[in-house]
Design an enzyme around this catalytic site. Structure first.
Site, mmCIF file in Angstrom:
data_model
loop_
_atom_site.group_PDB
_atom_site.id
_atom_site.type_symbol
_atom_site.label_atom_id
_atom_site.label_comp_id
_atom_site.label_asym_id
_atom_site.label_seq_id
_atom_site.Cartn_x
_atom_site.Cartn_y
_atom_site.Cartn_z
ATOM 1 N N ARG A 64 -7.764 0.389 24.222
ATOM 2 C CA ARG A 64 -7.920 1.126 22.970
ATOM 3 C C ARG A 64 -8.840 0.420 21.991
ATOM 4 O O ARG A 64 -9.298 1.017 21.021
ATOM 5 C CB ARG A 64 -6.562 1.366 22.311
ATOM 6 C CG ARG A 64 -5.775 0.106 22.050
ATOM 7 C CD ARG A 64 -4.398 0.408 21.497
ATOM 8 N NE ARG A 64 -4.443 0.757 20.099
ATOM 9 C CZ ARG A 64 -4.362 -0.135 19.116
ATOM 10 N NH1 ARG A 64 -4.275 -1.430 19.388
ATOM 11 N NH2 ARG A 64 -4.392 0.255 17.861
ATOM 12 N N ARG A 68 -18.072 -4.367 21.612
ATOM 13 C CA ARG A 68 -19.454 -4.139 21.177
ATOM 14 C C ARG A 68 -20.210 -5.465 21.172
ATOM 15 O O ARG A 68 -19.669 -6.485 20.748
ATOM 16 C CB ARG A 68 -19.501 -3.567 19.751
ATOM 17 C CG ARG A 68 -18.932 -2.210 19.556
ATOM 18 C CD ARG A 68 -19.164 -1.756 18.112
ATOM 19 N NE ARG A 68 -18.452 -2.615 17.174
ATOM 20 C CZ ARG A 68 -17.278 -2.297 16.622
ATOM 21 N NH1 ARG A 68 -16.706 -1.152 16.899
ATOM 22 N NH2 ARG A 68 -16.686 -3.120 15.786
ATOM 23 N N ARG A 141 9.466 -2.176 19.315
ATOM 24 C CA ARG A 141 9.163 -3.315 18.457
ATOM 25 C C ARG A 141 9.354 -2.889 17.011
ATOM 26 O O ARG A 141 9.063 -1.750 16.625
ATOM 27 C CB ARG A 141 7.722 -3.795 18.665
ATOM 28 C CG ARG A 141 7.442 -4.331 20.053
ATOM 29 C CD ARG A 141 8.196 -5.604 20.349
ATOM 30 N NE ARG A 141 7.655 -6.740 19.597
ATOM 31 C CZ ARG A 141 8.227 -7.948 19.589
ATOM 32 N NH1 ARG A 141 9.359 -8.174 20.239
ATOM 33 N NH2 ARG A 141 7.669 -8.922 18.901
ATOM 34 N N ARG A 172 -0.439 -10.547 10.705
ATOM 35 C CA ARG A 172 -1.533 -10.295 9.768
ATOM 36 C C ARG A 172 -1.015 -10.382 8.347
ATOM 37 O O ARG A 172 0.185 -10.339 8.096
ATOM 38 C CB ARG A 172 -2.191 -8.949 10.013
ATOM 39 C CG ARG A 172 -1.277 -7.761 9.898
ATOM 40 C CD ARG A 172 -2.007 -6.478 10.225
ATOM 41 N NE ARG A 172 -1.169 -5.558 10.964
ATOM 42 C CZ ARG A 172 -1.605 -4.753 11.923
ATOM 43 N NH1 ARG A 172 -2.874 -4.763 12.244
ATOM 44 N NH2 ARG A 172 -0.786 -3.937 12.556
ATOM 45 N N GLU A 198 3.044 -9.773 7.714
ATOM 46 C CA GLU A 198 3.654 -8.850 8.675
ATOM 47 C C GLU A 198 4.126 -9.628 9.902
ATOM 48 O O GLU A 198 3.358 -10.339 10.534
ATOM 49 C CB GLU A 198 2.618 -7.798 9.074
ATOM 50 C CG GLU A 198 3.147 -6.700 9.964
ATOM 51 C CD GLU A 198 2.102 -5.634 10.213
ATOM 52 O OE1 GLU A 198 1.968 -5.197 11.378
ATOM 53 O OE2 GLU A 198 1.415 -5.221 9.242
ATOM 54 N N TYR A 246 1.640 4.291 22.086
ATOM 55 C CA TYR A 246 1.041 3.554 20.970
ATOM 56 C C TYR A 246 -0.147 4.354 20.441
ATOM 57 O O TYR A 246 -1.241 4.311 20.997
ATOM 58 C CB TYR A 246 0.593 2.162 21.405
ATOM 59 C CG TYR A 246 0.329 1.237 20.238
ATOM 60 C CD1 TYR A 246 1.207 0.203 19.941
ATOM 61 C CD2 TYR A 246 -0.780 1.417 19.425
ATOM 62 C CE1 TYR A 246 0.982 -0.639 18.865
ATOM 63 C CE2 TYR A 246 -1.017 0.592 18.345
ATOM 64 C CZ TYR A 246 -0.136 -0.438 18.075
ATOM 65 O OH TYR A 246 -0.359 -1.258 16.998
ATOM 66 N N ASP A 248 -2.816 5.305 17.306
ATOM 67 C CA ASP A 248 -3.409 5.013 16.008
ATOM 68 C C ASP A 248 -3.377 6.303 15.192
ATOM 69 O O ASP A 248 -3.171 7.394 15.727
ATOM 70 C CB ASP A 248 -4.845 4.506 16.172
ATOM 71 C CG ASP A 248 -4.872 3.105 16.769
ATOM 72 O OD1 ASP A 248 -4.068 2.261 16.347
ATOM 73 O OD2 ASP A 248 -5.706 2.872 17.671
#
Length: 264
Positions: A64, A68, A141, A172, A198, A246, A248
């Site tokens: 996912r 680049r 989770r 994060r 977090e 999962y 986004d």
């Protein structure tokens, strides 16, 4: 100094460590970005986030994320990135305008009463909870936040900074002012800032489930629950918990629109 061409050559050199179809997240990541980047940026963060060794996670999870070889430091390739103007709260308020909303109401505890209000239900809670956990518990989770007000105008200069090492306990730090409201009415930076650390943790009863554990064991159990869900003619299962996937945010919205078109 390492040039982009030299960096690309090193990545390509390390990618060939995996000569077969990747069988787990570690092999998939190495086949995409090589051993060095996997060890520095992927392993520690993923194992904190998922609470499992990278060898025990399926390869699709890492797919996912875009790879680049450019100087573009955006997380994704999307042309438009960010949050809606006014925040998601404003977006949801507009979507629900004119619709009765019941808060602090457990759907499963009031299922018969609530089901009688509509011909079809959109359920976005844990799919195993919907069926009373009768096939066993799926793993999730959870996330814990520690929020702090700092007497600083700027803590990290970005809305989110990920900590990819295994030793740092949080995954994060979010600095909220950089999302939208970091300046006063005159365009000056606010003198203080709010940050949230977090922490990812294993879900247990009483915690808020945030996302699924997509390992082989739970994947097989989910398929059994999905078979039950497919037999429900008056319920649509959606979202990270309802589909045990999962997602986004952009994927959630796309899936919702596609399901709407299918239903109509």
């Amino acid at each position: 100094m390492v040039t982009p061409k030299e960096a690309e050559a090193k990545i390509n050199e390390q990618r060939v460590e995996i000569t077969h179809e990747p069988q787990n997240l570690e092999e998939q990541a190495i086949s995409l970005v090589g051993r060095d980047i996997f060890e520095k940026l992927v392993r520690g963060y993923t194992e904190k986030q998922c609470g499992r060794d990278c060898k025990d996670l399926p390869p699709f999870i890492i797919k996912r994320l875009p790879v680049r070889l450019t100087f573009d430091n955006n997380y994704f390739n999307a042309l438009y990135q960010g949050i809606p103007i006014g925040s998601y709260t404003k977006l949801i308020e507009n979507l629900l305008d004119g619709i009765e909303v019941c808060l602090n109401t457990d759907y499963l505890e009031n299922k018969a009463e609530l089901d009688a209000l509509a011909e079809k239900i959109v359920y976005t809670g844990p799919i195993d909870a919907y069926f009373g956990y009768k096939l066993g518990d799926l793993a999730y989770r959870s996330i814990r936040f520690e929020t702090e007000l700092l007497d600083l105008p700027n803590f990290q200069g970005n809305a989110a900074v990920n900590y990819t090492d295994r030793e740092t306990p949080w995954t994060r730090i979010i600095e909220h002012k950089w999302f939208e409201f970091g300046k006063d009415e005159n365009g000056n930076d606010l003198p203080k800032t709010v940050i949230s650390r977090e922490y990812s943790s294993e879900w247990k009863p009483g915690d808020e489930p945030y996302y699924p554990v997509n390992d082989e064991k739970n994947g097989k159990l989910y398929q059994q629950y999905k078979a039950l869900a497919d037999q429900e003619t008056n319920a649509i299962f959606g979202g990270r918990l309802g589909e045990y996937k999962y997602y986004d945010m952009d994927q959630v919205i796309t899936a919702a629109l596609e399901r709407f078109r299918k239903e109509n």
